[in-house]
Design a protein around this motif. Structure first.
Motif, short mmCIF file in Angstrom:
data_model
loop_
_atom_site.label_atom_id
_atom_site.label_comp_id
_atom_site.label_asym_id
_atom_site.label_seq_id
_atom_site.Cartn_x
_atom_site.Cartn_y
_atom_site.Cartn_z
N GLY A 130 0.78 -1.22 0.00
CA GLY A 130 0.00 0.00 0.00
C GLY A 130 0.81 1.27 0.00
N GLN A 131 2.14 1.18 0.12
CA GLN A 131 2.97 2.38 0.12
C GLN A 131 3.22 2.88 -1.31
OE1 GLN A 131 6.29 1.04 2.96
NE2 GLN A 131 5.73 3.06 3.77
N PHE A 132 3.84 4.06 -1.42
CA PHE A 132 4.11 4.63 -2.74
C PHE A 132 5.58 5.02 -2.86
CE2 PHE A 132 2.98 8.40 -0.21
CZ PHE A 132 3.95 9.32 -0.59
N PHE A 133 5.99 5.27 -4.11
CA PHE A 133 7.35 5.69 -4.42
C PHE A 133 7.31 6.95 -5.28
CE2 PHE A 133 7.85 1.32 -3.31
CZ PHE A 133 9.15 1.17 -2.86
N TYR A 134 8.37 7.72 -5.22
CA TYR A 134 8.56 8.83 -6.16
C TYR A 134 9.39 8.31 -7.33
CZ TYR A 134 6.87 12.15 -2.66
OH TYR A 134 6.09 12.83 -1.77
N LEU A 135 8.93 8.59 -8.53
CA LEU A 135 9.67 8.22 -9.74
C LEU A 135 10.10 9.49 -10.48
CD1 LEU A 135 7.50 5.32 -11.25
CD2 LEU A 135 9.42 5.16 -9.65
N LYS A 136 11.30 9.45 -11.01
CA LYS A 136 11.80 10.57 -11.81
C LYS A 136 12.48 10.02 -13.05
CE LYS A 136 14.74 14.69 -11.69
NZ LYS A 136 13.68 15.54 -12.31
N PHE A 137 11.99 10.43 -14.21
CA PHE A 137 12.56 10.02 -15.49
C PHE A 137 13.30 11.19 -16.12
CE2 PHE A 137 8.70 7.46 -14.93
CZ PHE A 137 9.20 6.18 -15.09
N ASP A 138 14.52 10.93 -16.57
CA ASP A 138 15.28 11.93 -17.31
C ASP A 138 15.32 13.23 -16.50
OD1 ASP A 138 16.83 12.72 -19.44
OD2 ASP A 138 15.15 13.23 -20.73
N HIS A 188 7.27 5.41 0.75
CA HIS A 188 6.65 6.47 1.52
C HIS A 188 5.19 6.12 1.76
CE1 HIS A 188 10.10 9.16 0.80
NE2 HIS A 188 10.07 8.71 -0.46
N GLY A 189 4.57 6.81 2.73
CA GLY A 189 3.14 6.70 2.92
C GLY A 189 2.73 5.81 4.08
N HIS A 190 1.57 6.15 4.67
CA HIS A 190 1.03 5.42 5.81
C HIS A 190 -0.29 4.73 5.48
CE1 HIS A 190 3.73 6.80 9.17
NE2 HIS A 190 4.04 7.67 8.23
N GLY A 191 -0.64 4.64 4.21
CA GLY A 191 -1.86 3.94 3.84
C GLY A 191 -1.63 2.45 3.65
N TYR A 192 -0.73 1.88 4.42
CA TYR A 192 -0.32 0.49 4.23
C TYR A 192 -1.25 -0.48 4.95
CZ TYR A 192 1.69 1.43 8.83
OH TYR A 192 1.85 1.81 10.14
N TRP A 193 -1.14 -1.75 4.61
CA TRP A 193 -1.94 -2.81 5.21
C TRP A 193 -1.55 -3.03 6.67
CZ3 TRP A 193 -0.11 -8.34 5.35
CH2 TRP A 193 -1.06 -9.16 5.98
N ARG A 194 -2.55 -3.05 7.54
CA ARG A 194 -2.33 -3.31 8.98
C ARG A 194 -2.48 -4.80 9.24
NH1 ARG A 194 -1.86 1.95 7.48
NH2 ARG A 194 -1.47 3.26 9.30
N GLN A 195 -1.40 -5.47 9.59
CA GLN A 195 -1.42 -6.92 9.75
C GLN A 195 -2.04 -7.38 11.06
OE1 GLN A 195 2.24 -8.97 8.59
NE2 GLN A 195 3.02 -7.08 7.70
N ASN A 196 -2.18 -6.46 12.03
CA ASN A 196 -2.69 -6.88 13.34
C ASN A 196 -4.21 -6.87 13.42
OD1 ASN A 196 -3.08 -4.15 13.20
ND2 ASN A 196 -2.14 -3.66 15.17
N HIS A 197 -4.87 -6.80 12.29
CA HIS A 197 -6.34 -6.79 12.25
C HIS A 197 -6.81 -8.03 11.51
CE1 HIS A 197 -10.19 -5.67 10.20
NE2 HIS A 197 -10.48 -5.29 11.42
N ASP A 198 -7.72 -8.79 12.14
CA ASP A 198 -8.17 -10.04 11.52
C ASP A 198 -9.63 -9.98 11.07
OD1 ASP A 198 -9.38 -10.00 13.97
OD2 ASP A 198 -8.53 -11.90 14.68
N GLY A 199 -10.24 -8.78 11.07
CA GLY A 199 -11.62 -8.64 10.62
C GLY A 199 -11.68 -8.48 9.11
N PRO A 200 -12.87 -8.19 8.59
CA PRO A 200 -13.02 -8.02 7.14
C PRO A 200 -12.29 -6.79 6.64
CG PRO A 200 -15.05 -7.44 8.29
CD PRO A 200 -14.15 -8.06 9.31
N ILE A 201 -11.86 -6.85 5.39
CA ILE A 201 -11.21 -5.73 4.73
C ILE A 201 -12.12 -5.22 3.64
CG2 ILE A 201 -9.32 -5.09 3.17
CD1 ILE A 201 -7.51 -6.97 4.70
N VAL A 202 -12.35 -3.91 3.65
CA VAL A 202 -13.08 -3.25 2.57
C VAL A 202 -12.08 -2.32 1.87
CG1 VAL A 202 -15.01 -1.76 1.94
CG2 VAL A 202 -15.23 -3.35 3.87
N ALA A 203 -11.88 -2.53 0.59
CA ALA A 203 -10.92 -1.75 -0.19
C ALA A 203 -11.67 -1.02 -1.29
CB ALA A 203 -9.84 -2.66 -0.78
N ILE A 204 -11.42 0.29 -1.41
CA ILE A 204 -12.08 1.10 -2.43
C ILE A 204 -11.01 1.78 -3.27
CG2 ILE A 204 -13.61 3.04 -2.88
CD1 ILE A 204 -15.12 2.35 -0.38
N ALA A 205 -11.05 1.52 -4.57
CA ALA A 205 -10.05 2.04 -5.49
C ALA A 205 -10.72 2.90 -6.54
CB ALA A 205 -9.28 0.90 -6.16
#
Length: 366
Positions: A130-138, A188-205
């Protein structure tokens, strides 16, 4: 100089007039945040004691009721004196970010003007789903893209929508990109998957917000193949659904995974192996989840969609600590480097912050 006392952190921090989040970052505190500009709510905390000056925030990110209960956005508030604050999420030391060279090893053109790139960094990269990266081309502007790969992968996969006049996205669509060099900065980023939760996951993209959701879903299923997950893919039109075959393969592999396409501008009927809803994704969420109290909700996509989903999630009893967001935009207007956009917001905030006092009922630690 004001002091900031953070619950579950051993020593108080000194604040010289900057925001609470800036103080946390400067002192190496792993306080959750993502956009650092008030558009995502990842840095939400609860003021336990003291008073802050708080810049305005979108209603979908910080509601009036939350403010009344002492909730603040760390990136938009500054102490007016000594304060005590608690993070809503656990303080996790994230994998260190590093900048290194990488090379494009695969490129695919998909529906909806989406380019899927796989980049192999010079050295393996540790990251959380769930984390992100910065990309730079040329010599082009640096841009942030969420990674769709699973942690441990040798290549990093990115989904890039080509936008009109977009310099970096236009470069990603070149026919001769294989073998090209890119600078990779992250994670970077804090929108990552939390492994200490065992309930249902709802993901919206929303749009290419599917990329981090693929990483989160894949990591969660790899750990527990029986976990209940519902993914909503929000798009405007049928032509924007660019990853359907791969999602359908996941559904066949994991019967407990449910995937729904919510098309806000399309009209029935439309053909496709995945179920369609011809409505905004917030309406789909209301219909399927009358109560989100036991769920974790992950949202990635345009800021307005993220705000709308956050508002509905509160109505459905989702706790603030269980909402994890990654707002971003495909438009050129929102393609400024994050650091510059954040600096502008903070500069403006210095001139318009109204004082916000902590309600009496929230002065006691809970």
């Amino acid at each position: 100089m004001a002091k900031i006392e953070l619950q579950d952190w051993p020593a108080p921090l000194e604040n010289g007039g900057e925001t609470v989040l800036e103080t946390m970052i400067a002192n190496g505190v792993p306080f959750p945040y993502s956009c650092a500009s008030g558009d995502c709510g990842a840095c939400k905390g609860r003021l336990l004691c003291g008073e802050v000056a708080h810049d305005s925030a979108p209603e979908g990110i910080l509601s009036a009721a939350e403010r009344a209960d002492g909730y603040v956005l760390a990136c938009r508030c500054a102490p007016k004196g000594d304060i005590r604050i608690a993070a809503l999420d656990e303080l996790v030391a994230l994998p260190p970010a590093r900048r290194q060279r990488g090379w494009v090893v695969a490129q695919q053109r998909r529906r909806g003007d989406v380019i899927v790139l796989q980049i192999r960094p010079q050295q393996p990269v540790e990251f959380l789903a769930g984390q992100f990266f910065y990309l730079k081309f040329d010599n082009l502007p640096q841009r942030a893209y969420s990674v769709a790969s699973l942690p441990g992968s040798e290549e990093l996969e990115f989904h890039i929508r080509v936008v009109p006049d977009g310099k970096t996205s236009g470069y990603a669509a070149r026919d001769d990109l294989l073998g090209s060099e890119a600078m990779v900065d992250g994670p970077h980023g804090h929108g990552y998957w939390r492994q200490n939760h065992d309930g249902p996951i709802v993901a919206i993209a929303g749009g290419t917000g599917l990329a981090p959701m693929l990483s989160i879903i894949g990591a969660a299923l790899r750990e527990d193949a029986r976990r209940h997950i519902h993914l909503y893919y929000a798009a405007r039109e049928e032509a924007d659904v660019y990853w359907e075959a791969e999602l359908q393969a996941l559904v066949r592999q994991y019967p407990n995974l449910q995937v729904t396409c919510s098309l806000s501008r399309a009209q029935a009927p439309a053909q496709g192996p995945l179920p369609r809803r011809y409505e905004r994704v917030t309406e789909s969420l209301r219909q399927d989840w009358p109560d989100l109290a036991d769920a974790k909700l992950y949202v990635a996509g345009p800021p307005r969609m993220v705000e709308a989903v956050a508002a509905v999630a509160r109505e459905l009893s989702l706790a603030p600590r269980d909402l994890h967001t990654d707002p971003f935009s495909d438009s050129v207007d929102h393609a400024l480097d994050g650091a510059l956009r954040t600096w502008v917001r903070r500069w403006l905030a210095r001139w318009r912050r109204p004082p916000v006092a902590l309600p009496q009922a929230a002065t006691q630690e809970s």
